[in-house]
Structures are given as structure tokens and as C-alpha cells.
Design a protein around this motif. Structure first.
Motif, PDB file in Angstrom:
ATOM      1  N   SER A   9      -1.701   5.493  -6.071  1.00 41.96           N
ATOM      2  CA  SER A   9      -1.974   6.794  -6.688  1.00 41.96           C
ATOM      3  C   SER A   9      -0.741   7.694  -6.730  1.00 41.96           C
ATOM      4  N   GLY A  10       0.277   7.320  -5.992  1.00 50.14           N
ATOM      5  CA  GLY A  10       1.485   8.128  -5.926  1.00 50.14           C
ATOM      6  C   GLY A  10       1.337   9.335  -5.001  1.00 50.14           C
ATOM      7  N   GLU A  11       0.184   9.446  -4.306  1.00 52.18           N
ATOM      8  CA  GLU A  11      -0.015  10.618  -3.442  1.00 52.18           C
ATOM      9  C   GLU A  11       0.847  10.541  -2.199  1.00 52.18           C
ATOM     10  N   ARG A  12       1.161  11.735  -1.687  1.00 54.29           N
ATOM     11  CA  ARG A  12       1.996  11.813  -0.502  1.00 54.29           C
ATOM     12  C   ARG A  12       1.111  11.919   0.731  1.00 54.29           C
ATOM     13  N   CYS A  13       1.539  11.334   1.793  1.00 51.27           N
ATOM     14  CA  CYS A  13       0.845  11.554   3.067  1.00 51.27           C
ATOM     15  C   CYS A  13       1.864  11.394   4.189  1.00 51.27           C
ATOM     16  N   PHE A  14       1.432  11.656   5.390  1.00 48.60           N
ATOM     17  CA  PHE A  14       2.336  11.592   6.542  1.00 48.60           C
ATOM     18  C   PHE A  14       1.778  10.624   7.564  1.00 48.60           C
ATOM     19  N   MET A  61       8.349  -2.386   6.381  1.00 48.03           N
ATOM     20  CA  MET A  61       7.771  -2.600   7.715  1.00 48.03           C
ATOM     21  C   MET A  61       8.786  -2.259   8.818  1.00 48.03           C
ATOM     22  N   GLU A  62      10.068  -2.591   8.558  1.00 48.99           N
ATOM     23  CA  GLU A  62      11.091  -2.326   9.578  1.00 48.99           C
ATOM     24  C   GLU A  62      11.160  -0.826   9.876  1.00 48.99           C
ATOM     25  N   ARG A  63      10.960  -0.030   8.829  1.00 50.92           N
ATOM     26  CA  ARG A  63      11.054   1.421   9.020  1.00 50.92           C
ATOM     27  C   ARG A  63       9.890   1.904   9.891  1.00 50.92           C
ATOM     28  N   LEU A  64       8.704   1.341   9.610  1.00 49.15           N
ATOM     29  CA  LEU A  64       7.527   1.739  10.400  1.00 49.15           C
ATOM     30  C   LEU A  64       7.689   1.315  11.853  1.00 49.15           C
ATOM     31  N   LEU A  65       8.157   0.073  12.043  1.00 53.37           N
ATOM     32  CA  LEU A  65       8.354  -0.435  13.397  1.00 53.37           C
ATOM     33  C   LEU A  65       9.387   0.406  14.139  1.00 53.37           C
ATOM     34  N   GLY A  66      10.464   0.715  13.421  1.00 55.76           N
ATOM     35  CA  GLY A  66      11.533   1.528  14.011  1.00 55.76           C
ATOM     36  C   GLY A  66      10.968   2.858  14.472  1.00 55.76           C
ATOM     37  N   ALA A  67      10.097   3.447  13.643  1.00 48.61           N
ATOM     38  CA  ALA A  67       9.526   4.748  13.990  1.00 48.61           C
ATOM     39  C   ALA A  67       8.636   4.650  15.213  1.00 48.61           C
ATOM     40  N   SER A  68       7.960   3.511  15.347  1.00 45.39           N
ATOM     41  CA  SER A  68       7.061   3.402  16.505  1.00 45.39           C
ATOM     42  C   SER A  68       7.848   3.211  17.787  1.00 45.39           C
ATOM     43  N   LEU A  69       9.011   2.569  17.657  1.00 47.37           N
ATOM     44  CA  LEU A  69       9.783   2.317  18.871  1.00 47.37           C
ATOM     45  C   LEU A  69      10.578   3.549  19.282  1.00 47.37           C
ATOM     46  N   ALA A  70      11.099   4.257  18.296  1.00 46.89           N
ATOM     47  CA  ALA A  70      11.843   5.478  18.618  1.00 46.89           C
ATOM     48  C   ALA A  70      10.831   6.588  18.942  1.00 46.89           C
ATOM     49  N   HIS A  71      11.310   7.792  19.104  1.00 47.02           N
ATOM     50  CA  HIS A  71      10.373   8.883  19.404  1.00 47.02           C
ATOM     51  C   HIS A  71       9.525   9.179  18.169  1.00 47.02           C
ATOM     52  N   PRO A  72       8.252   9.527  18.348  1.00 48.69           N
ATOM     53  CA  PRO A  72       7.347   9.609  17.207  1.00 48.69           C
ATOM     54  C   PRO A  72       7.616  10.805  16.298  1.00 48.69           C
ATOM     55  N   GLU A  73       8.314  10.538  15.227  1.00 45.68           N
ATOM     56  CA  GLU A  73       8.574  11.542  14.177  1.00 45.68           C
ATOM     57  C   GLU A  73       7.677  11.226  12.996  1.00 45.68           C
ATOM     58  N   VAL A 121       0.835  -1.204   0.000  1.00 44.67           N
ATOM     59  CA  VAL A 121       0.000   0.000   0.000  1.00 44.67           C
ATOM     60  C   VAL A 121       0.874   1.259   0.000  1.00 44.67           C
ATOM     61  N   PHE A 122       1.954   1.222   0.786  1.00 43.72           N
ATOM     62  CA  PHE A 122       2.850   2.386   0.884  1.00 43.72           C
ATOM     63  C   PHE A 122       4.248   2.036   0.379  1.00 43.72           C
ATOM     64  N   ASN A 123       5.005   3.066   0.091  1.00 41.12           N
ATOM     65  CA  ASN A 123       6.399   2.836  -0.324  1.00 41.12           C
ATOM     66  C   ASN A 123       7.292   2.774   0.915  1.00 41.12           C
ATOM     67  N   ALA A 124       6.904   1.974   1.901  1.00 40.42           N
ATOM     68  CA  ALA A 124       7.702   1.930   3.133  1.00 40.42           C
ATOM     69  C   ALA A 124       7.928   0.494   3.555  1.00 40.42           C
ATOM     70  N   LEU A 149       6.473  10.268   9.483  1.00 41.64           N
ATOM     71  CA  LEU A 149       7.153   9.667   8.338  1.00 41.64           C
ATOM     72  C   LEU A 149       6.459  10.146   7.076  1.00 41.64           C
ATOM     73  N   ALA A 150       7.228  10.542   6.080  1.00 44.95           N
ATOM     74  CA  ALA A 150       6.624  10.912   4.796  1.00 44.95           C
ATOM     75  C   ALA A 150       6.500   9.640   3.968  1.00 44.95           C
ATOM     76  N   LEU A 151       5.264   9.328   3.540  1.00 44.63           N
ATOM     77  CA  LEU A 151       5.026   8.095   2.786  1.00 44.63           C
ATOM     78  C   LEU A 151       4.372   8.442   1.449  1.00 44.63           C
ATOM     79  N   ARG A 152       4.359   7.481   0.573  1.00 41.47           N
ATOM     80  CA  ARG A 152       3.656   7.655  -0.695  1.00 41.47           C
ATOM     81  C   ARG A 152       2.739   6.449  -0.891  1.00 41.47           C
ATOM     82  N   LEU A 153       1.507   6.742  -1.318  1.00 39.36           N
ATOM     83  CA  LEU A 153       0.572   5.645  -1.598  1.00 39.36           C
ATOM     84  C   LEU A 153       0.914   5.065  -2.957  1.00 39.36           C
ATOM     85  N   LEU A 154       1.117   3.739  -3.000  1.00 43.05           N
ATOM     86  CA  LEU A 154       1.586   3.136  -4.250  1.00 43.05           C
ATOM     87  C   LEU A 154       0.553   3.246  -5.369  1.00 43.05           C
TER      88      LEU A 154
END
Ligand SMILES: Nc1ncnc2c1ncn2[C@@H]1O[C@H](COP(=O)(O)OP(=O)(O)OP(=O)(O)O)[C@@H](O)[C@H]1O
Length: 649
Positions: free
Chosen positions: A293-298, A272-284, A267-270, A286-291
Motif C-alpha cells: 500500500s506504500g503506507e508508512r509505519c514504525f 532482514m539484515e537491517r531488522l536484525l541489526g536493529a534488534s541487536l543494537a539498542h532499540p531505535e 511485505v516491507f521495504n526493509a 525503524l521507519a518502514l513502508r508497507l510494499l
């Protein structure tokens, strides 16, 4: 349609969908009300209002949602109450399962059908906002004349559905006003507020429901991500999508079935390890793209709630509902068993429990059993009889008082019952007799979870389970202005009606159990009674319920000196009731004894007839009460010429 513009809209509905026009929807509903439901628009009665017990059946399956929705309803009410709005939450059947209003308008609101337990469906009430929000799965305002039925044509109602992750309507949130300007556009803002409160409730419910999953909170704009989440996605530990909220589904144009089970990396250009890493570290974010439609979201990733590992030492402290006391009280009676089951379902859920029943039906005993079944059982169970305390003392009794608040004997200060029950259960018996001023104070304690003793400036936090009881009809007290409506809502999280003794279907078992208990307590051995006495005890109508039964058994055992209780040991009215209940022997028996030789058989026959009559001619029950088998009862009946009424010509 642009993904981000979707998400920047106040709600998740596809507002540009031109096939959906509120006017058309209302017109179609009006036609159905007339042609399909065949309703009379001029009918003057308000909607049906369910009884407290029936309402409970609608509330119980929604417990979790009710809890979350309450906060949203309260905040919406605070924003629009001064404009004369009330807030309703209905279930998917249109039954108002929660309600917040101004108590001063109570009578008028009830007449208009805006009340807890009222039923708003198109089939019975015709075109109305709750029904249309439910049927169309859209937010909608039904204003004045748009209502099908004449009595509702002064109302303006704006409603929005609350959708579950399966896309089904779970509930409908509604704000209604008795009076409003004629121009429907005056309701636009209210509709937007109802809609965004509905979204907030849906999202809060989602986060609660999936607190053991990794959850992605998504938004089209980075700056708003932390304060206004739009999309929500719950993932399992491997990155598969477990659920998505409606806003996300609408944005990507997918149904729950299409998305569930898909991998987040599809669904996203991300990774899973990156998402998990973000949840464990402080919540910053993440800029993602929907595969697709190519739209950007956060996205912000929230890790699963950490479950505290259970050590061997901790395990016994964990709560396993101890239902022994509740089971014992329920005996073999169906309605008591249902009560016990419902009590077990709501215990420890932070809901107040209201017990309704005649005096002596065991309300206090039931409240204690609820306490025993809760995690609070090692803490205090404090009972207060609101009818027994003089009005002048009830305040200090309940809330306590500070040293110096009174002179004389009470100069030292004391903790009130509310504080004594901290951590445990407060049982408020005869709550219907609580004076109005005290109701206001109690409401404050329940809302703020703290108590301020008399004469004190400081409040003390309290954590209590409330169980209330009354033999009065609280609905009627509310209607007569003797009981606060808002307190009534707080107290009847769940209402359980305890049956009177003569309604119990396990009366015989209960009598035997109490007989044994009383015998053991008086003479250290189980008490017994003759078949006659037992039959008399079962026939009596027991106006004083279980308390009266216990007292009479105790007195009878004392009179019998601990031997089997005979009819003569029972009060005259019980003996009399037994005799009065017997039909004339002629009606029941054939072949009356002709000679004195048969006198003994005559008395044996009378005895058996009495027992059979007491068991409504149920041979199995009569046999059990006599301690013999059914065949023996039939044999004796034949020998003594007894014919049961349903076999007589
Ligand atoms: N199911 C039961 N089995 C055995 N004893 C019971 C049962 N229910 C109640 N009792 C006993 O009956 C008596 C009356 O019960 P309780 O005081 O709880 O009734 P109540 O409804 O609270 O009465 P009131 O409304 O007058 O305060 C108590 O002695 C209680 O222990």
C-alpha cells in the motif's frame, strides 16, 4: 482504508464495516434462540455450573493463556469493580474458566449465572454477550432486555473475543454488572475497556508464545510505538513470517494462511539484515513502508530470547520430571493415573494444586510425590494440618513471629511454615478448616509472594509451590460464607480428586504391594496372605482407606508371626464382611456332598466359591489371586460342581 488510521483505533475491529450492526446480530440471535435452539425464555434456572473436575478439563488446555489473561483481568477488575462489574474469562465453549468478583455479592452472582464454571452458550442460554462475541468474533454488549432469557434481563454484559494467531477464538473476556442504567450507551466505555484489555492479553500471549523469534512491534505513530504496540509479527531466523497478530492481519487485509511463510522483505521495504541489526543494537524505531500500500509505519525489533547454553556440568541440574513416586501411587488405577498425568502437566507452572479425597486416600503422599516430581525436590516439603492446630496458634505457626512478639516460652521468635517452605512446597492439609481471618492472611501471602511474621514490620519474600488438600466440598463452604471465594480461586489452579480405596480398580495389586512392604518392614521379607484372607481383604468396604488397610495388614502380619496371613488374623468385621457377602451355597453349587467322605471336598468347594465371589466370578482374576492358571480353576469348578451364577438357568 488507511493503514495508520486503522491502527490508531482503540481496537483492531473494522469499526466502519457497515454490514455489522450489533442490533441486527442480537435480533438474529434471538430468533435462533427461539426457532433453532427452541429455548423457553421464561425458564428460571441459572446456567449449568461444571463440577471442579469437569472445569479442570476446560482449564488445562488453556494453562498458558490463563496465566497471561489473569493479569489483564485483574487490572480491568480494579478499574470497574466499584461500578459493580465482575470479570469472566470463558473458553471457546462458553465455560467460565476464570472469574473475578466481589465475594460479598457471591450468592447473587451465582443465582445470575455469573460464576466460575458456568456455561454460556447460545444453544442453552440464548442471546448473551459471551456467545455472540464467540460466534461473531466481535466485541459486543448485550444489555438488559436484549438477553433472550428473562432471568438475565437485569444484566448488562460486554464481551470481546481473544483470537489466536490462527484467527480462531481462544477465549472470551466479559465484564458483567448485575445492575446498570437502562440506557445502553452507559456501557460504551466498559465495552471499549474490555476490548482493549482483550487486545493487551492477545499481544502479551503473542510475545510469550514467540519469545524465541525475532518479533517486530509495529505502530502507525512513532511516539506511541513503545507504549502501545499495535501490530506484531514473528519472524524466523531467515526472515520468513511465522505469525502475525490480528491487528496486523486486519491492517493489511490478509488471513494468517496468506501471510505465514511470506518473507518480511516481500511485505516491507526493509532488508532482514537491517531488522536484525536493529534488534541487536539498542532499540531505535525503524521507519518502514508497507510494499502493498506504500503506507508508512514504525517498527521496533525484539531479538529472540537468549537461551543459556547448557554445559555438561549444568545438565544434571536441569529438570526432567521425576514421576516415579507419582507412578507408584497411581498403581494401575485409571483415575489415579489420570491424576498423576495432570499433576505432571501442571508441576512447576506456578499453579496451586488442590487435592480432594476422603481421609486416608493418600493426599499427603500424593502431595509429596508432586514435590518429588518438581524442580523443587531438593528443597523442603513442609506439611501443615490446618485442622490440627488450634485457631490461636495457627497464625504464628504459619507466618512465624518476631523475637519479643510473645512472652514466656515463645519469646525467641520463630520462622513460620511458609518461610520454612521457601524454595520448596507447602502442603496445607484440611484447608477447609482454616479460620476466615487466616484465609485473608494466606491470600495476601499468595498474592504478594511475601510474608510478614507476627510483630514484624518487614516482609520477607517467599517462593513456594502450594498444594492443598481437603475432604470437604470447598464449593459448599464458599456458598455458606465459610471459605473465601478469592482464596478458593487462588488455590484450585488444578483440582485432583483422589478415589477412595473401595473405588480403586487395582485394589488387589495395591493389597499385595502393601503386604510385601509391611512384611519387609516387620520381618525383612515380603508378606503373604492365604487366598481366603486375600479375598476377605478385597471384599471389605474400607471406610478408612489406604491408611486403615496398612494398619490392618501390619497387625495381621504381627499376629501371624510373619507367616502367610489367614482369615483368623484379620479383624472380625473383615471376616464378617466376607461371610455376609457369600450367597447361600445352594445358589452357587450343584451336587452337594452326600456323605462325610465328601466333607473335605465341601470345604475345598467353599474356599473356591469364596475366592470366585470376591472376584465377582471373574475367572482370570480369581486364578491370578490363587496363583494358578484359568484352566485349573475351571477344572476344579467342574470337579466340585460349582456353576457361576451367570451360567445357572
Ligand atoms: N498409593 C499408595 N500406595 C501405598 N501407600 C499409600 C498410597 N497412598 C497412601 N499411602 C499410605 O497411606 C497412608 C495414608 O496416606 P495419607 O496420610 O497421605 O492420606 P491422607 O489422605 O493425607 O489422609 P488424611 O486426610 O487423614 O490426612 C500413608 O501411610 C501413606 O504412605
Amino acid at each position: 482504508m488507511a493503514f495508520s488510521s486503522h491502527w490508531s483505533a482503540p481496537g483492531h475491529e473494522a469499526t466502519s464495516d457497515i454490514s455489522w450492526r450489533a442490533d441486527d446480530v442480537i435480533e438474529r440471535s434471538r430468533q435462533r434462540s427461539m426457532g433453532v435452539h427452541r429455548l423457553d425464555p421464561g425458564r428460571s434456572d441459572p446456567p449449568r455450573v461444571l463440577t471442579a473436575t469437569a472445569l479442570q478439563d476446560h482449564r488445562l488446555p488453556m494453562e498458558d493463556l490463563l496465566d497471561v489473561a489473569r493479569s489483564g483481568m485483574e487490572s480491568l477488575f480494579l478499574q470497574i469493580r466499584d461500578a459493580g462489574y465482575v470479570i469472566l474469562l470463558t473458553d471457546a465453549h462458553g465455560v467460565a474458566v476464570d472469574f473475578i468478583s466481589n465475594p460479598l455479592l457471591d450468592r447473587e452472582l451465582r443465582q445470575a449465572g455469573l460464576y466460575l464454571g458456568s456455561c454460556w452458550s447460545e444453544e442453552t442460554e440464548g442471546t448473551c454477550a459471551v456467545a455472540l462475541a464467540n460466534l461473531e468474533q466481535r466485541s459486543i454488549t448485550v444489555h438488559h432486555e436484549e438477553h433472550f432469557r428473562v432471568p438475565y434481563r437485569t444484566l448488562s454484559c460486554s464481551a470481546a473475543p481473544l483470537l489466536g494467531v490462527d484467527g480462531q477464538v481462544q477465549a472470551v473476556l466479559d465484564a458483567s454488572a448485575l445492575y446498570s442504567p437502562d440506557d445502553k450507551r452507559s456501557q460504551h466505555l466498559v465495552l471499549q475497556m474490555v476490548k482493549s484489555t482483550a487486545r493487551l492479553i492477545e499481544n502479551a500471549q503473542f510475545l510469550k508464545q514467540f519469545d524465541r523469534n525475532l518479533v517486530l512491534r509495529l505502530a502507525g505513530r512513532r511516539d506511541f510505538l513503545e507504549v502501545a504496540t499495535e501490530g506484531l509479527l514473528a519472524l524466523d531466523e531467515e526472515g520468513r513470517i511465522v505469525a502475525a497478530n490480528q491487528a496486523f492481519l486486519q491492517s493489511v487485509g490478509r488471513t494468517p494462511a496468506m501471510l505465514t511463510g511470506a518473507h518480511v522483505e516481500d511485505v516491507f521495504n526493509a532488508r532482514m539484515e537491517r531488522l536484525l541489526g536493529a534488534s541487536l543494537a539498542h532499540p531505535e524505531p525503524l521507519a518502514l513502508r508497507l510494499l502493498h500500500s506504500g503506507e508508512r509505519c514504525f517498527a521496533l525489533a525484539r531479538g529472540p530470547r537468549k537461551l543459556t547454553p547448557v554445559t555438561e556440568r549444568q545438565r544434571p541440574m536441569l529438570h526432567t520430571p521425576d514421576d516415579k513416586a507419582l507412578r507408584e501411587l497411581a498403581g494401575n488405577d485409571a483415575s489415579m493415573t489420570r491424576n498423576a498425568q495432570q499433576a505432571l502437566r501442571v508441576v512447576d507452572k506456578g499453579l496451586a494444586i488442590l487435592l480432594q479425597g476422603e481421609s486416608g486416600t493418600g493426599k499427603e503422599a500424593f502431595a509429596k510425590a508432586i514435590h518429588e516430581a518438581s524442580t523443587r525436590r531438593s528443597k523442603a516439603f513442609v506439611a501443615v494440618n490446618c485442622a490440627a492446630i488450634p485457631d490461636t496458634l495457627i497464625e504464628s505457626e504459619l507466618f512465624g513471629y518476631k523475637e519479643g512478639a510473645f512472652t514466656g516460652a515463645r519469646s525467641k521468635g520463630a520462622r513460620g511454615k511458609v518461610q520454612q517452605a521457601h524454595g520448596g512446597t507447602l502442603f496445607l492439609d484440611e484447608i477447609g478448616d482454616m479460620p476466615l481471618a487466616m484465609q485473608t492472611r494466606l491470600l495476601r501471602v499468595l498474592a504478594e509472594r511475601e510474608v510478614t511474621p507476627l510483630g514484624s514490620e518487614t516482609s520477607v519474600p517467599v517462593d513456594i509451590q502450594i498444594v492443598c488438600a481437603t475432604h470437604r466440598d470447598l464449593n459448599e463452604l464458599v456458598a455458606n460464607g465459610l471459605f473465601r471465594l478469592d482464596l478458593f480461586y487462588r488455590l484450585n489452579g488444578v483440582t485432583l480428586a483422589l478415589p477412595s480405596l473401595h473405588e480403586r480398580t487395582d485394589k488387589e495389586g495395591l493389597i499385595r504391594q502393601l503386604l510385601q512392604e509391611e512384611g519387609r518392614s516387620l520381618y525383612a521379607r515380603a508378606g503373604t496372605a492365604s487366598p481366603h484372607a486375600l479375598a476377605a481383604l478385597q471384599t471389605y468396604h474400607w471406610p478408612g482407606n489406604i491408611r486403615q488397610l496398612k494398619n490392618i495388614l501390619r497387625a495381621a502380619l504381627a499376629l501371624s508371626g510373619g507367616e502367610a496371613i489367614e482369615l483368623e488374623h484379620l479383624p472380625l468385621d473383615i471376616q464378617g464382611a466376607m461371610r455376609a457377602s457369600l450367597p447361600p451355597p445352594r445358589m452357587l453349587s450343584i451336587g452337594l456332598p452326600a456323605s462325610p467322605v465328601d466333607a473335605a471336598a465341601g470345604s475345598e468347594r467353599d474356599d473356591l466359591v469364596q475366592v470366585l465371589r470376591a472376584h465377582h466370578w471373574n475367572i482370570t482374576h480369581a486364578a491370578r489371586s490363587l496363583g494358578i492358571c484359568r484352566a485349573t480353576v475351571y477344572r476344579r469348578m467342574q470337579k466340585l460342581g460349582i456353576v457361576s451364577p451367570n451360567q445357572q438357568a
